[in-house]
Design a protein around this motif. Structure first.
Motif: not given
Length: 245
Positions: A126-127, A161-163, A178-179, A209-212
């Motif tokens: 994850l960024d 995803d991160a969430q 904070t992921p 892309a949503p890389t975070e």
């Protein structure tokens, strides 16, 4: 993981996409301990999966993965000549765009991101440029990547995803987190869903892309030419770039 469908339809997405799984790399000293990598077993992306991944109308731009070409307003030569830092790319972003630089990847790399401080491959990650916490993670800026060639390359994306990952790894206090890439590593090591896809980018192709928010990395696995990728970070409207056919 909503992905915009090319104008030519789902067939174009399935032609570029493959599905696979992720695993923990625990033997290769070139990788950080616990790094997440693809297993290397790729299969065609079924039409049903492509339909499931396809973005629905009204999906916020910051959640979208888009395969795009560069619009006339994007002066690639000028953009590449800009020192790393903050600059403006008129007509393609809502506000400043941060030029992250370029990376040349040799062929045959399962993943392409190097942790320069550790001197090892980072793996799927994850960024964290914006460092937004769990409740606001979906508001992070998106990454623009242009494949400068000479060879093709892949974008690898985790299906969750991160969430989702943060909730799974920290069920009691995920809203305060904070992921982080370490959460992804714990998630995969625990045997949670390792599904991923990869999308092929020919020279001149680009992605937003949503890389975070999405676990990701580049890849040159199964390819016989190097490729150089250029990266920017910004707030890009959904219609700023023409979709690839």
């Amino acid at each position: 993981m909503p992905i915009t469908v090319p104008p030519s339809g789902l067939a174009a997405l399935t032609a570029r996409g493959e599905q696979g799984t992720l695993r923990t790399e625990d033997r290769d000293p070139a990788y950080e301990p616990g790094a997440v990598v693809p297993t290397g077993q790729w299969a065609p992306l079924p039409p049903a999966t492509a339909r499931h991944l396809a973005a629905t109308p009204g999906t916020p731009a910051n959640l979208l993965t888009q395969l795009v070409s560069l619009p006339p307003a994007f002066d690639l030569e000028k953009a590449l000549a800009t020192p790393t830092g903050t600059t403006l790319l008129p007509g393609v972003a809502d506000g400043p765009v941060h030029f992250l630089g370029t990376v040349t990847s040799p062929p045959g790399q399962a993943t392409t991101t190097l942790n320069h401080l550790a001197g090892r491959q980072l793996g799927v990650h994850l960024d964290n440029f914006d460092r937004l916490p769990y409740p606001r993670r979906h508001l992070s800026r998106r990454r623009l990547c242009v494949n400068l060639g000479p060879g093709p390359r892949y974008l690898i994306l985790g299906r969750h995803d991160a969430q989702h990952i943060t909730r799974a790894v920290h069920p009691d206090d995920y809203t305060t987190r904070t992921p982080h890439t370490d959460d992804l590593r714990r998630y995969i090591d625990a045997g949670d869903d390792p599904a991923c896809i990869r999308l092929r980018l020919e020279p001149g192709d680009a992605y937003l892309a949503p890389t975070e928010l999405l676990p990701h990395d580049g890849s040159t696995a199964d390819l016989d030419q190097p490729s150089t990728a250029a990266f920017w970070l910004g707030t890009f409207p959904a219609d700023a770039f023409p979709a690839l056919g």
